[in-house]
Design a protein around this motif. Structure first.
Motif, mmCIF file in Angstrom:
data_model
loop_
_atom_site.group_PDB
_atom_site.id
_atom_site.type_symbol
_atom_site.label_atom_id
_atom_site.label_comp_id
_atom_site.label_asym_id
_atom_site.label_seq_id
_atom_site.Cartn_x
_atom_site.Cartn_y
_atom_site.Cartn_z
ATOM 1 N N LEU A 165 2.096 -2.403 -62.473
ATOM 2 C CA LEU A 165 2.136 -0.930 -62.675
ATOM 3 C C LEU A 165 1.814 -0.507 -63.869
ATOM 4 O O LEU A 165 1.238 0.644 -63.984
ATOM 5 N N LYS A 166 2.055 -1.189 -65.181
ATOM 6 C CA LYS A 166 1.581 -0.528 -66.306
ATOM 7 C C LYS A 166 0.013 -0.648 -66.432
ATOM 8 O O LYS A 166 -0.661 0.379 -66.858
ATOM 9 N N GLU A 167 -0.643 -1.875 -66.078
ATOM 10 C CA GLU A 167 -1.968 -1.642 -66.150
ATOM 11 C C GLU A 167 -2.576 -0.914 -64.940
ATOM 12 O O GLU A 167 -3.591 -0.169 -65.538
ATOM 13 N N MET A 168 -2.231 -0.683 -63.842
ATOM 14 C CA MET A 168 -2.519 0.603 -63.041
ATOM 15 C C MET A 168 -2.586 1.844 -63.607
ATOM 16 O O MET A 168 -3.353 2.565 -63.315
ATOM 17 N N LYS A 169 -1.513 2.204 -64.488
ATOM 18 C CA LYS A 169 -1.685 3.516 -65.168
ATOM 19 C C LYS A 169 -2.545 3.638 -66.009
ATOM 20 O O LYS A 169 -3.145 4.709 -66.037
ATOM 21 N N ILE A 170 -2.967 2.732 -66.808
ATOM 22 C CA ILE A 170 -4.037 2.732 -67.638
ATOM 23 C C ILE A 170 -5.483 2.897 -66.919
ATOM 24 O O ILE A 170 -6.255 3.721 -67.498
ATOM 25 N N ILE A 171 -5.609 2.437 -65.852
ATOM 26 C CA ILE A 171 -6.748 2.260 -65.126
ATOM 27 C C ILE A 171 -7.068 3.650 -64.596
ATOM 28 O O ILE A 171 -8.081 4.342 -64.717
ATOM 29 N N GLU A 172 -6.004 4.212 -63.934
ATOM 30 C CA GLU A 172 -5.918 5.330 -63.262
ATOM 31 C C GLU A 172 -6.156 6.529 -64.123
ATOM 32 O O GLU A 172 -6.952 7.413 -63.715
ATOM 33 N N ILE A 173 -5.505 6.639 -65.251
ATOM 34 C CA ILE A 173 -5.821 7.418 -66.452
ATOM 35 C C ILE A 173 -7.270 7.612 -66.710
ATOM 36 O O ILE A 173 -7.877 8.782 -67.065
ATOM 37 N N HIS A 174 -7.886 6.519 -67.088
ATOM 38 C CA HIS A 174 -9.231 6.470 -67.369
ATOM 39 C C HIS A 174 -10.165 6.997 -65.999
ATOM 40 O O HIS A 174 -11.162 7.673 -66.221
ATOM 41 N N TYR A 175 -9.788 6.173 -64.770
ATOM 42 C CA TYR A 175 -10.858 6.486 -63.647
ATOM 43 C C TYR A 175 -10.689 7.542 -62.638
ATOM 44 O O TYR A 175 -11.758 8.027 -62.167
ATOM 45 N N GLN A 176 -9.565 7.983 -62.658
ATOM 46 C CA GLN A 176 -9.233 9.095 -61.636
ATOM 47 C C GLN A 176 -10.212 10.272 -61.818
ATOM 48 O O GLN A 176 -10.857 10.880 -60.893
ATOM 49 N N PRO A 177 -10.279 10.694 -63.118
ATOM 50 C CA PRO A 177 -11.107 12.052 -63.434
ATOM 51 C C PRO A 177 -12.851 11.783 -63.085
ATOM 52 O O PRO A 177 -13.142 12.533 -62.649
ATOM 53 N N LEU A 178 -12.894 10.545 -63.422
ATOM 54 C CA LEU A 178 -14.333 10.239 -63.068
ATOM 55 C C LEU A 178 -14.479 10.084 -61.634
ATOM 56 O O LEU A 178 -15.744 10.651 -61.283
ATOM 57 N N LEU A 179 -13.390 9.756 -60.787
ATOM 58 C CA LEU A 179 -13.726 9.652 -59.408
ATOM 59 C C LEU A 179 -13.816 11.007 -58.819
ATOM 60 O O LEU A 179 -14.294 11.241 -57.940
ATOM 61 N N ILE A 180 -12.913 11.967 -59.181
ATOM 62 C CA ILE A 180 -12.856 13.292 -58.752
ATOM 63 C C ILE A 180 -14.014 13.970 -59.082
ATOM 64 O O ILE A 180 -14.696 14.619 -58.207
ATOM 65 N N GLN A 181 -14.798 14.032 -60.180
ATOM 66 C CA GLN A 181 -16.049 14.453 -60.583
ATOM 67 C C GLN A 181 -17.168 13.852 -59.601
ATOM 68 O O GLN A 181 -17.952 14.534 -59.205
ATOM 69 N N TYR A 182 -17.186 12.464 -59.179
ATOM 70 C CA TYR A 182 -17.918 12.044 -58.359
ATOM 71 C C TYR A 182 -18.099 12.634 -56.985
ATOM 72 O O TYR A 182 -18.955 12.558 -56.412
ATOM 73 N N ILE A 183 -16.753 12.549 -56.460
ATOM 74 C CA ILE A 183 -16.358 13.061 -55.076
ATOM 75 C C ILE A 183 -16.820 14.607 -55.076
ATOM 76 O O ILE A 183 -17.543 15.204 -54.159
ATOM 77 N N ILE A 184 -16.692 15.324 -56.245
ATOM 78 C CA ILE A 184 -17.099 17.022 -56.060
ATOM 79 C C ILE A 184 -18.730 16.870 -55.888
ATOM 80 O O ILE A 184 -19.202 17.784 -55.339
ATOM 81 N N CYS A 185 -19.183 15.976 -56.851
ATOM 82 C CA CYS A 185 -20.778 16.084 -56.912
ATOM 83 C C CYS A 185 -21.319 15.392 -55.927
ATOM 84 O O CYS A 185 -22.544 15.874 -55.307
#
Length: 237
Positions: free
Chosen positions: A215-235
């Motif tokens: 869970l701790k590792e997943m939180k670190i990954i999500e903080i970094h990648y979720q904004p990038l994934l949202i940007q990719y989806i929008i574009c």
């Protein structure tokens, strides 16, 4: 000739390893290479001995699953890579079905559904993964959860050469980081609606023993990648 598929089996003190190897050897698809990476095991190594003439056996010092996967991928000679945990097993038509799906649709990566089994191989949760009808659904669901079981994935080896191997910083969630990296870099991971893998739950599994660390590792990954994934989806979607 059909392309070669390398099945990477990371192994560390797992009593089920013989079942994993047998499921890889029993694939109906013929052009297969089985690469077992012994990650410094001290137990159950005798279970590998009967199969050593039929597999590529690699031994290394203990470093965790990501290091074992990376070592296997680096030494694999197949055009496609499949990952099989030593406590899970493939259905006999796993590689044949999935590779046909990928070749027909010219895909770089795919994943499937799976059953959860107990330590006696009994199915306790069938079709555990959500069933997707298109790639957009995969992207959207990935914003809230990890929808991909690593042992259901087949990926072109060239993809790893483009984006890099599993991140060894993440000892327990290296797969989660890899799927985010693939998706945010434009590599679509398409879903095949078949159960081709049996995922074992038991007391000694990493999921059971290291849940809080995951869970701790997943939180670190999500903080970094979720904004990038949202940007990719929008574009792009």
């Amino acid at each position: 000739m059909n392309p070669k598929v390398s099945i990477i089996i990371p192994f560390y003190n797992c009593s089920y390893v013989n079942l994993a190897i047998e499921s890889a050897l029993n694939q109906t698809y013929e052009n297969i290479e089985i690469v077992l990476v012994d990650d410094g095991s001290t137990k159950f190594r005798e279970k590998i001995k009967p199969y050593k003439n039929d597999i590529v056996y690699l031994k290394k010092t203990n470093g965790g699953t990501a290091t074992a996967l990376n070592h296997g991928i680096q030494n694999a000679t197949g055009e496609y890579i499949a990952w099989l945990s030593s406590d899970d097993y493939f259905m006999p038509d796993k590689i044949s079905n999935q590779l046909s799906f990928m070749l027909e649709n010219e895909l770089d990566a795919s994943f499937t559904n799976y059953d959860i089994i107990d330590k006696y191989n009994n199915v306790i949760i069938p079709w555990h993964c959500k069933r997707f009808s298109n790639i957009n659904e995969v992207y959207m669901d990935f914003l809230t959860t990890n929808v991909i079981n690593g042992c259901t994935v087949v990926i072109k080896k060239s993809v790893f050469e483009e984006i890099g191997l599993f991140n060894e910083v993440f000892k327990y969630t290296h797969d989660y980081e890899m799927w985010f990296r693939l998706l945010t870099k434009g590599y679509q991971i398409h879903y095949l609606d078949k159960v081709l893998t049996k995922f074992r739950t038991h007391e000694e599994s990493g999921t059971s023993k290291y849940h809080q660390e995951m869970l701790k590792e997943m939180k670190i990954i999500e903080i970094h990648y979720q904004p990038l994934l949202i940007q990719y989806i929008i574009c792009n979607l």
